[in-house]
Design a protein around this motif. Structure first.
Motif, PDB file in Angstrom:
ATOM      1  N   ASP A  70      10.439  20.572  65.353  1.00  0.00           N
ATOM      2  CA  ASP A  70      11.304  21.754  65.272  1.00  0.00           C
ATOM      3  C   ASP A  70      11.935  21.867  63.878  1.00  0.00           C
ATOM      4  O   ASP A  70      12.104  22.978  63.349  1.00  0.00           O
ATOM      5  CB  ASP A  70      12.419  21.670  66.326  1.00  0.00           C
ATOM      6  CG  ASP A  70      11.902  21.901  67.741  1.00  0.00           C
ATOM      7  OD1 ASP A  70      10.754  22.396  67.871  1.00  0.00           O
ATOM      8  OD2 ASP A  70      12.617  21.564  68.705  1.00  0.00           O
ATOM      9  N   SER A  71      12.280  20.728  63.283  1.00  0.00           N
ATOM     10  CA  SER A  71      12.870  20.734  61.945  1.00  0.00           C
ATOM     11  C   SER A  71      11.893  21.309  60.922  1.00  0.00           C
ATOM     12  O   SER A  71      12.295  22.011  59.986  1.00  0.00           O
ATOM     13  CB  SER A  71      13.267  19.310  61.531  1.00  0.00           C
ATOM     14  OG  SER A  71      14.286  18.805  62.366  1.00  0.00           O
ATOM     15  N   ASP A  73       9.602  23.538  61.604  1.00  0.00           N
ATOM     16  CA  ASP A  73       9.547  24.986  61.854  1.00  0.00           C
ATOM     17  C   ASP A  73      10.777  25.691  61.290  1.00  0.00           C
ATOM     18  O   ASP A  73      10.678  26.789  60.730  1.00  0.00           O
ATOM     19  CB  ASP A  73       9.445  25.244  63.362  1.00  0.00           C
ATOM     20  CG  ASP A  73       8.123  24.748  63.946  1.00  0.00           C
ATOM     21  OD1 ASP A  73       7.149  24.616  63.165  1.00  0.00           O
ATOM     22  OD2 ASP A  73       8.075  24.482  65.162  1.00  0.00           O
ATOM     23  N   GLU A  74      11.943  25.052  61.431  1.00  0.00           N
ATOM     24  CA  GLU A  74      13.188  25.677  60.973  1.00  0.00           C
ATOM     25  C   GLU A  74      13.364  25.544  59.457  1.00  0.00           C
ATOM     26  O   GLU A  74      14.059  26.352  58.837  1.00  0.00           O
ATOM     27  CB  GLU A  74      14.373  25.033  61.690  1.00  0.00           C
ATOM     28  CG  GLU A  74      14.362  25.306  63.197  1.00  0.00           C
ATOM     29  CD  GLU A  74      15.252  24.348  63.971  1.00  0.00           C
ATOM     30  OE1 GLU A  74      15.855  23.442  63.326  1.00  0.00           O
ATOM     31  OE2 GLU A  74      15.337  24.473  65.201  1.00  0.00           O
TER      32      GLU A  74
END
Length: 325
Positions: A70-71, A73-74
């Motif tokens: 997720d990191s 992607d963010e």
């Protein structure tokens, strides 16, 4: 290799960078209560799901991997608490404590490669790790997480130069290699050398009792004598005590060690150098077979190597050779 090492994690990051695959580096920056890992432990997760390293016995790794992807992607890093005080109430550590993990997406491949080159040359390397970047630090001083960054030191892998012959030497070298130690055997027996070479263990044949075929030893290396007789020690041991290894040891009884110390004094070896030599070595008080001797001696060396790394960690004092400076 028994388990993942810090060097393995750096190599993982470098390998994924060569493949063009993004990664997140995760670093344990604080421990609340108990934890199976200490501050500075790391894990790396690739965008394709591959990962290396751990922070527990499997309790949080899946969640950490999801957070790491997720990191990516963010596109930004952050700190997440797991265990006590965590927003993830369904994730608990078996020790009952908590850990704070810093997620750093896309660490700079150039900094990772520079660190690996230093370690390959047997020097410490230090990385300043923040939420959004990783940079090589020239002075290898550890700095704790201050809410913004930490500086993490990596020491060269343990290397052992083992002198000896027969099964005591082969058992020690095989165990050390299985553990992941860089081991170098030195023996006057050609058959022993051949056996170890067949196991892909580096060897040097000892041609003379007085000529030490060991030129470069660094502060992250250990030297151990596994001879049961003292014939091969008398000429070689005084020379090895002049080398900057963190550990010098020789097997034998207390009586044997006392005679060894007197022989060193008689050979004109200084008391400072003699004081570096450990005798009656090993964690197990009495051993009667090569396998137990190997475990006993290797265990003691590893304790000292870990203490050396810990001392450097807590004092922030770099242990470098002049060449590194």
């Amino acid at each position: 290799m028994v388990a993942t090492t810090p060097l393995d994690i750096l190599n993982f990051l470098a390998a994924r960078a060569e493949e063009g695959i993004d990664c997140t580096l995760i670093t344990l920056v604080a421990v609340i209560g108990g934890s199976s890992r200490g501050v500075g432990a790391q894990m790396a997760v690739a965008a394709d799901g591959r990962r290396i390293g751990s922070f527990s016995g499997g309790c949080v790794e899946d969640a950490v991997a999801r957070e790491a992807i997720d990191s990516l992607d963010e596109g930004w890093g952050h700190v997440v608490r797991y265990g006590v005080g965590s927003p993830y109430i369904d994730i608990r550590l078996p020790c009952g404590g908590g850990i704070d993990l810093l997620f750093t997406p896309r660490p700079d491949p150039a900094a990772i490669k520079q660190a690996l080159r230093l370690l390959e040359d047997r020097h410490q390397a230090a990385l300043r790790i923040e939420c959004d970047k990783v940079a090589l630090v020239r002075s290898a001083e550890q700095a704790a997480w201050d809410g913004r960054a930490l500086t993490h030191c990596y020491q060269p892998p343990l290397k052992v130069h083992a002198f000896g012959q027969g099964e005591d030497l082969t058992a020690f070298c095989r165990l050390a290699k299985a553990f992941g130690t860089k081991v170098h055997a030195l023996s006057p027996e050609s058959e022993t050398c051949r056996e170890l070479e067949a196991d892909d263990i580096g060897t040097t044949f000892l041609h003379s009792r007085n000529v030490l075929p060991l030129a470069a030893v660094d502060p992250w290396s250990a030297i151990v004598f596994l001879f049961h007789g003292r014939d091969w020690e008398e000429g070689l041991l005084p020379q090895t005590l002049a080398l900057p290894a963190f550990y010098h040891g020789a097997i034998g009884s207390r009586r044997t060690h006392a005679a060894r110390l007197e022989a060193l004094r008689g050979a004109g070896v200084s008391e400072d150098r003699i004081a570096k030599l450990r005798g009656h070595i090993g964690l197990i008080p009495a051993t009667r077979d090569p396998a137990t001797l190997a475990i006993s001696v290797l265990g003691e060396i590893i304790v000292e190597y870990n203490a050396l790394a810990s001392w450097t960690y807590w004092t922030g004092t770099p242990l470098e050779t002049e060449a590194a400076q």
